[in-house]
Design an enzyme around this catalytic site. Structure first.
Site, short mmCIF file in Angstrom:
data_model
loop_
_atom_site.label_atom_id
_atom_site.label_comp_id
_atom_site.label_asym_id
_atom_site.label_seq_id
_atom_site.Cartn_x
_atom_site.Cartn_y
_atom_site.Cartn_z
CB THR A 82 39.66 88.08 10.87
OG1 THR A 82 40.44 88.20 12.05
CG2 THR A 82 39.25 86.64 10.65
CB ILE A 128 33.76 79.10 10.15
CG1 ILE A 128 33.59 80.62 10.31
CG2 ILE A 128 35.13 78.77 9.58
CD1 ILE A 128 34.55 81.28 11.28
CG ASP A 154 34.95 89.41 15.65
OD1 ASP A 154 33.86 89.90 15.31
OD2 ASP A 154 35.54 88.51 15.01
CG HIS A 183 6.73 88.18 -11.35
ND1 HIS A 183 6.68 87.04 -10.57
CD2 HIS A 183 6.52 87.80 -12.63
CE1 HIS A 183 6.43 86.00 -11.36
NE2 HIS A 183 6.34 86.42 -12.61
CG LEU A 210 46.13 98.23 6.15
CD1 LEU A 210 45.85 99.60 5.51
CD2 LEU A 210 46.41 98.39 7.63
N GLY A 243 49.31 94.88 13.24
CA GLY A 243 50.48 94.02 13.28
C GLY A 243 50.64 93.14 12.05
N GLY A 257 32.70 70.90 14.50
CA GLY A 257 31.87 72.09 14.73
C GLY A 257 30.95 72.35 13.56
C1 LIG Z 1 36.78 81.80 7.77
C2 LIG Z 1 35.97 82.97 8.24
C3 LIG Z 1 34.91 83.41 7.49
C4 LIG Z 1 34.16 84.50 7.90
N1 LIG Z 1 33.13 84.91 7.11
C5 LIG Z 1 32.38 85.96 7.49
C6 LIG Z 1 31.34 86.44 6.65
O1 LIG Z 1 31.09 85.91 5.57
N2 LIG Z 1 30.63 87.50 7.07
C7 LIG Z 1 30.88 88.12 8.27
O2 LIG Z 1 30.19 89.08 8.61
N3 LIG Z 1 31.86 87.69 9.08
C8 LIG Z 1 32.62 86.64 8.71
N4 LIG Z 1 33.65 86.22 9.50
C9 LIG Z 1 33.89 86.95 10.77
C10 LIG Z 1 34.62 88.27 10.51
O3 LIG Z 1 35.82 88.02 9.85
C11 LIG Z 1 34.86 89.00 11.81
O4 LIG Z 1 33.64 89.15 12.51
C12 LIG Z 1 35.46 90.38 11.57
O5 LIG Z 1 36.66 90.28 10.87
C13 LIG Z 1 35.68 91.11 12.90
O6 LIG Z 1 36.22 92.35 12.66
P1 LIG Z 1 37.15 93.08 13.73
O7 LIG Z 1 37.54 94.37 13.09
O8 LIG Z 1 36.48 93.12 15.03
O9 LIG Z 1 38.42 92.16 13.92
P2 LIG Z 1 39.43 91.44 12.93
O10 LIG Z 1 38.94 91.39 11.55
O11 LIG Z 1 39.80 90.16 13.59
O12 LIG Z 1 40.68 92.41 12.90
C14 LIG Z 1 41.45 92.67 14.02
C15 LIG Z 1 42.83 93.08 13.57
O13 LIG Z 1 43.54 93.54 14.71
C16 LIG Z 1 44.89 93.16 14.60
N5 LIG Z 1 45.45 93.16 15.94
C17 LIG Z 1 45.16 92.34 16.98
N6 LIG Z 1 45.86 92.70 18.09
C18 LIG Z 1 46.59 93.78 17.72
C19 LIG Z 1 47.48 94.63 18.41
N7 LIG Z 1 47.76 94.45 19.70
N8 LIG Z 1 48.07 95.63 17.72
C20 LIG Z 1 47.80 95.85 16.40
N9 LIG Z 1 46.96 95.08 15.71
C21 LIG Z 1 46.35 94.07 16.37
C22 LIG Z 1 44.82 91.78 13.98
O14 LIG Z 1 46.05 91.48 13.33
C23 LIG Z 1 43.66 91.94 13.00
O15 LIG Z 1 44.12 92.29 11.73
C24 LIG Z 1 34.46 85.16 9.11
C25 LIG Z 1 35.54 84.73 9.88
C26 LIG Z 1 36.30 83.66 9.45
C27 LIG Z 1 37.46 83.22 10.27
#
Ligand SMILES: Cc1cc2nc3c(=O)[nH]c(=O)nc-3n(C[C@H](O)[C@H](O)[C@H](O)COP(=O)(O)OP(=O)(O)OC[C@H]3O[C@@H](n4cnc5c(N)ncnc54)[C@H](O)[C@@H]3O)c2cc1C
Length: 465
Positions: free
Chosen positions: A43, A184, A313, A444, A40, A36, A180
């Protein structure tokens, strides 16, 4: 395949979803991915791992120049902050990497279905008014910021923000309050402290970095305090209101007691993240979420509905990009009839502050609950490379089973802990003992020698202390 549009349809193009889609396509499956967002990468690439690291890296340079670390090495500079350019390089990193995923989708002939998907049955979803049937559907919808009652986020106003808003601040706040003391909050709090903000971190628990090893949490707290972050532990924020250009927070002791107020130019709400399942119409697919709002899966990432899978996640486990990616690969391989496995006992986690903080496996507290352990520790102060580089803070800790010597957990605080932890993860994946690590030749002078010496400390004596 006749009446299916796709073999695999992935919902969400974060590190879980886009990786699953690429692996599925590589394995010869006809694949689509619904996303959506306008770009691409989820998060992680858009508002998480990558932009936060872009700001952490740049602000680290700024502080090294401003705070005297460079002067100590004979480099005298007076840095001037150009925040616009700093934000520009962050946006460039995001653009380059999200564009890279688009390229990989094209290369692997993956259809990007633009829009949010919702189930219309157990094998079909609707995206932007069109229905698609797929033999397999992978839910990879990720997570979003957990709201805090009494504290309303408005990223546009730049006063009470979430992590996305905190990446975009147009000016350095005078006083930033971070709600918190998790990863993050500490990362983004560090960014703005380095650039000149006074930072106060309010944490409900009695220590920061919940989930990490106890020694690491204590030492990290000391290091961050030394850097100037003020901590209010065992304290809860019950309210934050915007008054003009400031926010006024109401704080109360976690155990109850008298409330106090605190004024801030910017408040960052970073109390955690929650799985994204709203809007998916899971009921149409016959799926339900657990008490924590997550989708439960089996070890192969299948849900209770045959043909529907879930990763990242949105399922239980640490919310980390590399965990999501590995689950994406394993899930696609399982769909293709292979054996995809993720070892959830060996998932490293890293806090990208200065120094970095990293761990893999059990904490000492968790390991002791399971049985007798032996622990070896080695200070970075005694590591020649860290000392030479003026990076004396931190230590490495190796936790091993007292009887078998098998390594159960490794924790590091060091400038490059995030890189160092990979060797510990690999050793643990191969079932290494502390002796295996201690007798592995390490180059080293490297920070990694501290892992070898901490391993030596488990059963014998390290050399350099
Ligand atoms: C500020 C911040 C810093 C971070 N730093 C780190 C880090 O350094 N290292 C690390 O390992 N993790 C980090 N994370 C966590 C990491 O971003 C997430 O664990 C990771 O992105 C999860 O991946 P995912 O594919 O499960 O979901 P996401 O990356 O959340 O992607 C899910 C996608 O699904 C899409 N979506 C949702 N519902 C729908 C739908 N119904 N139809 C179509 N699309 C949809 C969303 O738009 C999104 O783009 C960080 C998170 C934040 C917020």
């Amino acid at each position: 395949m006749a009446d299916y549009d796709y073999d695999v349809l992935v919902i969400g193009a974060g590190p879980g979803g886009y990786v699953a889609a690429i692996r599925a396509a590589q394995l010869g499956l006809k694949t689509a991915c619904a996303e959506g967002r306008e770009t691409l990468g989820g998060t992680c690439l858009n508002v998480g791992c990558i932009p936060s690291k872009a700001m952490l890296h740049a602000s680290e340079y700024f502080e090294a120049a401003a705070g005297g670390a460079m002067a100590a090495m004979g480099i005298k500079v007076k840095p001037e902050l150009d925040l616009g350019t700093m934000h520009g390089q962050r946006k460039d990193a995001v653009k380059g990497l999200t564009g890279g995923i688009e390229f990989l989708f094209k290369k692997n002939k993956i259809d990007w279905l633009k829009g949010y998907a919702q189930f219309t049955s157990k094998d079909s979803v609707e995206v932007a008014g069109k229905t698609y049937r797929a033999k397999n559907i992978i839910i990879a919808t990720g997570s979003s910021v957990t709201p805090l009652p009494g504290v309303e986020v408005d990223n546009d106003k730049q006063i009470i923000v979430d992590s996305t808003g905190a990446l975009e601040l147009a000016k350095v706040p005078g006083h930033m309050v971070v709600i918190g003391g998790g990863v993050i909050g500490l990362e983004l709090g560090s960014v703005w402290r380095r650039l000149g903000a006074k930072v106060t971190c309010v944490e409900y628990l009695d220590q920061i970095l919940p989930g990490m090893d106890g020694d690491v949490r204590k030492e990290a707290n000391k290091i961050f305090k030394k850097q100037g972050i003020e901590f209010k532990l065992k304290t809860k924020v019950t309210k934050a209101v915007v008054k003009g250009k400031k926010a006024v927070l109401t704080l109360e002791p976690a155990a109850g007691g008298e409330a106090e107020t605190l004024e801030a130019d910017v408040v960052l709400v970073s109390i955690g993240r929650k799985p994204n399942t709203d809007g998916l119409a899971l009921d149409k697919a016959g799926l339900a979420v657990n008490q924590r709002g997550q989708i439960e899966t089996d070890h192969d990432f299948s849900t209770q509905v045959p043909g529907i899978w879930a990763i990242g996640d949105v399922i239980p486990g640490p919310m980390l990009a590399h965990k999501a990616e590995d689950e994406g690969i394993a899930c696609a391989e399982n769909i293709a009839g292979q054996t995809g496995i993720v070892n959830h006992d060996v998932i490293p986690s890293v806090v990208y502050t200065w120094p970095e903080i990293a761990g893999v496996g059990l904490t000492e507290e968790q390991a002791k609950e399971k049985g007798e352990v032996k622990v070896g520790k080695f200070p970075m102060m005694a590591n020649s490379r860290a000392k030479t580089n003026h990076e004396p803070d931190g230590f490495v800790k190796v936790i091993a089973d007292a009887k078998t010597d098998r390594v159960l957990g490794v924790w590091c605080i060091a400038s490059v802990a995030g890189t160092m932890i990979a060797q510990a993860a690999q050793a643990m994946e191969f079932g290494a003992t502390s002796e295996d690590i201690a007798y592995t030749c390490h180059a080293h002078p490297t920070h990694s020698e501290a892992i070898k010496e901490a391993a030596m400390a488990v059963t014998g004596k390290p050399i350099h202390v």
